[in-house]
Design an enzyme around this catalytic site. Structure first.
Site, PDB file in Angstrom:
ATOM      1  N   ASP A  13       4.746 -25.807  26.324  1.00 25.49           N
ATOM      2  CA  ASP A  13       6.015 -26.140  25.456  1.00 25.49           C
ATOM      3  C   ASP A  13       7.408 -26.796  26.098  1.00 25.49           C
ATOM      4  O   ASP A  13       8.257 -26.685  25.662  1.00 25.49           O
ATOM      5  CB  ASP A  13       6.399 -25.054  24.514  1.00 25.49           C
ATOM      6  CG  ASP A  13       5.275 -24.329  23.912  1.00 25.49           C
ATOM      7  OD1 ASP A  13       4.634 -24.937  23.302  1.00 25.49           O
ATOM      8  OD2 ASP A  13       5.536 -23.088  23.990  1.00 25.49           O
ATOM      9  N   LYS A  16       6.143 -32.021  26.548  1.00 24.76           N
ATOM     10  CA  LYS A  16       5.165 -32.751  27.271  1.00 24.76           C
ATOM     11  C   LYS A  16       4.925 -33.760  26.467  1.00 24.76           C
ATOM     12  O   LYS A  16       4.589 -35.316  26.587  1.00 24.76           O
ATOM     13  CB  LYS A  16       3.878 -32.252  27.903  1.00 24.76           C
ATOM     14  CG  LYS A  16       4.047 -31.325  28.849  1.00 24.76           C
ATOM     15  CD  LYS A  16       2.779 -30.438  29.266  1.00 24.76           C
ATOM     16  CE  LYS A  16       2.234 -29.526  28.294  1.00 24.76           C
ATOM     17  NZ  LYS A  16       3.193 -28.387  27.941  1.00 24.76           N
ATOM     18  N   GLY A  40       0.024 -27.817  21.060  1.00 24.46           N
ATOM     19  CA  GLY A  40       0.369 -28.280  19.945  1.00 24.46           C
ATOM     20  C   GLY A  40       1.550 -29.310  20.478  1.00 24.46           C
ATOM     21  O   GLY A  40       2.551 -28.989  21.045  1.00 24.46           O
ATOM     22  N   HIS A  41       1.382 -30.679  20.559  1.00 22.90           N
ATOM     23  CA  HIS A  41       2.292 -31.648  20.758  1.00 22.90           C
ATOM     24  C   HIS A  41       3.149 -31.946  19.665  1.00 22.90           C
ATOM     25  O   HIS A  41       2.635 -32.640  18.871  1.00 22.90           O
ATOM     26  CB  HIS A  41       1.674 -32.744  21.677  1.00 22.90           C
ATOM     27  CG  HIS A  41       1.173 -32.178  22.901  1.00 22.90           C
ATOM     28  ND1 HIS A  41       0.284 -32.885  23.729  1.00 22.90           N
ATOM     29  CD2 HIS A  41       1.159 -31.186  23.740  1.00 22.90           C
ATOM     30  CE1 HIS A  41      -0.117 -32.194  24.834  1.00 22.90           C
ATOM     31  NE2 HIS A  41       0.543 -31.025  24.704  1.00 22.90           N
ATOM     32  N   GLN A 225      -0.428 -26.924  27.988  1.00 18.81           N
ATOM     33  CA  GLN A 225       0.149 -25.802  28.273  1.00 18.81           C
ATOM     34  C   GLN A 225       0.951 -25.849  29.798  1.00 18.81           C
ATOM     35  O   GLN A 225       1.711 -26.971  29.780  1.00 18.81           O
ATOM     36  CB  GLN A 225      -1.174 -24.577  28.667  1.00 18.81           C
ATOM     37  CG  GLN A 225      -1.644 -24.076  27.362  1.00 18.81           C
ATOM     38  CD  GLN A 225      -2.846 -24.907  27.003  1.00 18.81           C
ATOM     39  OE1 GLN A 225      -3.712 -25.476  27.597  1.00 18.81           O
ATOM     40  NE2 GLN A 225      -3.007 -25.088  25.595  1.00 18.81           N
TER      41      GLN A 225
HETATM   42  P1  IMP Z   1      -4.896 -18.925  24.431  1.00 19.77           P
HETATM   43  O1  IMP Z   1      -4.605 -20.100  25.336  1.00 19.77           O
HETATM   44  O2  IMP Z   1      -4.822 -18.985  22.756  1.00 19.77           O
HETATM   45  O3  IMP Z   1      -6.210 -17.827  25.109  1.00 19.77           O
HETATM   46  O4  IMP Z   1      -3.537 -17.814  24.774  1.00 19.77           O
HETATM   47  C1  IMP Z   1      -3.133 -17.403  26.026  1.00 19.77           C
HETATM   48  C2  IMP Z   1      -1.802 -17.577  26.411  1.00 19.77           C
HETATM   49  O5  IMP Z   1      -1.257 -18.741  26.449  1.00 19.77           O
HETATM   50  C3  IMP Z   1      -0.901 -16.812  25.143  1.00 19.77           C
HETATM   51  O6  IMP Z   1       0.418 -16.283  25.626  1.00 19.77           O
HETATM   52  C4  IMP Z   1      -0.378 -18.139  24.530  1.00 19.77           C
HETATM   53  O7  IMP Z   1       0.774 -18.083  23.605  1.00 19.77           O
HETATM   54  C5  IMP Z   1      -0.419 -19.289  25.437  1.00 19.77           C
HETATM   55  N1  IMP Z   1      -0.513 -20.518  25.175  1.00 19.77           N
HETATM   56  C6  IMP Z   1      -1.583 -21.062  25.142  1.00 19.77           C
HETATM   57  N2  IMP Z   1      -1.448 -22.417  24.782  1.00 19.77           N
HETATM   58  C7  IMP Z   1      -0.032 -22.557  24.697  1.00 19.77           C
HETATM   59  C8  IMP Z   1       0.620 -23.718  24.430  1.00 19.77           C
HETATM   60  O8  IMP Z   1       0.414 -24.944  24.235  1.00 19.77           O
HETATM   61  N3  IMP Z   1       1.950 -23.641  24.645  1.00 19.77           N
HETATM   62  C9  IMP Z   1       2.535 -22.192  24.921  1.00 19.77           C
HETATM   63  N4  IMP Z   1       1.792 -21.356  25.312  1.00 19.77           N
HETATM   64  C10 IMP Z   1       0.366 -21.422  25.047  1.00 19.77           C
END
Ligand code: IMP
Length: 429
Positions: A13, A16, A40-41, A225
């Site tokens: 977040d 990017k 999510g962009h 991420q």
């Molecule tokens: P997962 O990727 O859904 O398995 O989540 C694992 C961890 O990564 C959690 O803490 C999510 O909130 C975090 N996470 C996954 N994708 C994002 C992202 O795009 N932005 C911020 N946090 C993310």
């Protein structure tokens, strides 16, 4: 020719999407190399907001090729919805504008069911995943039982794989996670129907990129991420299941390391985190609320309120090392406007000693306290600055501090959500 990688340096977040969107202006191809629709962009173009979870943000430009690399886990339903939403917005997506790697893994309903049931079972120890089935899909990839995009064009293989997987998943869901079993037929029918619409986009992305490289095309690699959510280098186990570091662009897109020429690390001017896990500079006070509100810090994927805190340069320095950052793009600098004093974490104290890298042990990390440098804030509106010298001296000092401590030059500063709200110091291309 200069291929550029964009990675997040914090916990995702960082903004990017906006930087990728800007850099896409000079790119010919934009490729994602890891993650899935956990990302999510958010983009604001001419006042209109777009949120993408799978399709590279570059899709809004005319004549750019967007590619989804083998390193991704793809939910076909989400991808088809994005294609449909873009169509409604007036942009027809064709195989000329979008490719999906035949080797990308496909998220199945049992991945989502396991993700959710596992989080429920963990209770207060949960990771706080996005619930999109990301981890369980990568687990199958590594277990060598996953469904790949190429399987969507081979109904018999698809059926055999789903049948075999479902047997195991239903056992796990019902006997261990106390959740409902899933039925084979509706899954197959749905996936076969979606396959018909997706197959035209499925191709060898590595080969397509190679052809682009040989034709001197400029390629932008869009990370999702952030580095501290990296499965290897992040705050394990509070991480995602892929590698958001720059090196993963090679394995996740199918190109060699010599094809990456510039790595831009995106640094939000403060720190945020969604989901559980350590966050040393977190502000659980009104300053945190101020940043959260001004920065509109809600997750683009889950809508969750993001935890907010001071900028942690230990985190950013780790990322500079892990991805070999060539430059930094600082985002959301305008959000800090109005704060009287600003703090930047420049090291951690552990058992009376100063350390400058985050320890792998969460137990040790819990014992660390941030060492802050305090600098005065600025009150001037900076959202209209388009050149570095239009920034007030205190905002400039904040930027310079980041540059000095990390040792990485700043190439871009973002002072608002729109494409135009940007100070381009040096174009990474
Ligand atoms: P997962 O990727 O859904 O398995 O989540 C694992 C961890 O990564 C959690 O803490 C999510 O909130 C975090 N996470 C996954 N994708 C994002 C992202 O795009 N932005 C911020 N946090 C993310």
């Amino acid at each position: 020719m200069s291929n550029t990688v964009v990675v997040g340096t914090q916990w995702g977040d960082e903004g990017k999407g906006k930087v990728v969107d800007l850099l896409t202006a000079k790119a010919d191809m934009v490729v994602r190399f890891q993650g899935g629709n956990n990302a999510g962009h958010t983009l604001v173009v001419e006042g209109k907001q777009f949120i993408f979870h799978i399709i590279p943000s570059g899709i809004l430009y005319e004549g750019k090729k967007c590619l989804i690399g083998n390193g991704l886990v793809v939910d076909p339903e989400v991808l088809l919805k994005e294609i449909q939403d873009l169509k409604v917005a007036g942009k027809e997506i064709t195989p000329e504008s979008l490719s999906l790697s035949e080797k990308a893994h496909i998220i199945m309903p049992y991945h989502k069911a396991i993700d959710l049931a596992r989080e429920t079972a963990k209770g207060r120890h949960k990771i706080g995943t996005t619930g999109r089935g990301i981890g369980p899909c990568y687990e199958d990839k590594v277990a060598r039982t996953g469904v790949r995009a190429v399987d969507l064009s081979e109904p018999k293989t698809l059926e055999e794989k789903v049948k075999a997987n479902l047997k195991e998943k239903n056992f796990f869901l019902t006997k261990f996670l106390d959740a409902e079993p899933l039925e084979l037929e509706p899954i197959l029918a749905k996936y076969l129907q979606m396959a018909g619409r997706l197959v035209p986009f499925i191709t060898d992305v590595s080969l397509e990129l190679d052809q682009g490289i040989k034709a001197n095309k400029r390629i932008l690699f869009e990370g999702a991420q952030g580095t501290h959510l990296d499965i290897d280098h992040g705050t394990y186990p509070f991480v995602t299941s892929s590698n958001p570091v720059a090196g993963a662009a090679c394995a996740g897109a199918g190109i060699g390391p010599k094809q990456l020429h510039h790595v831009v690390g995106i640094v939000k001017a403060y720190t945020t985190r969604v989901g559980a896990g350590p966050f040393l500079t977190e502000l659980e006070d009104e300053t945190g609320d101020y940043i959260q509100e001004r920065g509109q810090e809600f997750g683009a994927t889950t809508g969750r309120r993001r935890r907010c805190g001071w900028l942690d340069l230990v985190v950013v320095q780790d990322s500079a090392r892990l991805s070999g950052l060539d430059s930094l793009a600082i985002t959301k600098l305008d959000v800090l406007t109005g704060l009287e004093k600003l703090k930047i974490c420049v090291g951690y104290e552990l058992d009376g000693e100063r350390i400058s890298a985050r320890p792998a042990s969460l137990e040790k990390l819990a014992k660390c306290t941030p060492i802050y440098m305090e600098i005065p804030g600025w009150q001037e509106d900076i959202s209209r600055a388009r050149q570095v010298d239009q920034l007030p001296p205190r905002a400039l000092a904040y930027v310079k501090t980041i540059e000095e401590i990390t040792g990485v030059p700043v190439s871009i500063i973002s002072v608002g959500a729109g494409r135009e709200d940007t100070i381009m110091i040096q174009d990474p291309f």
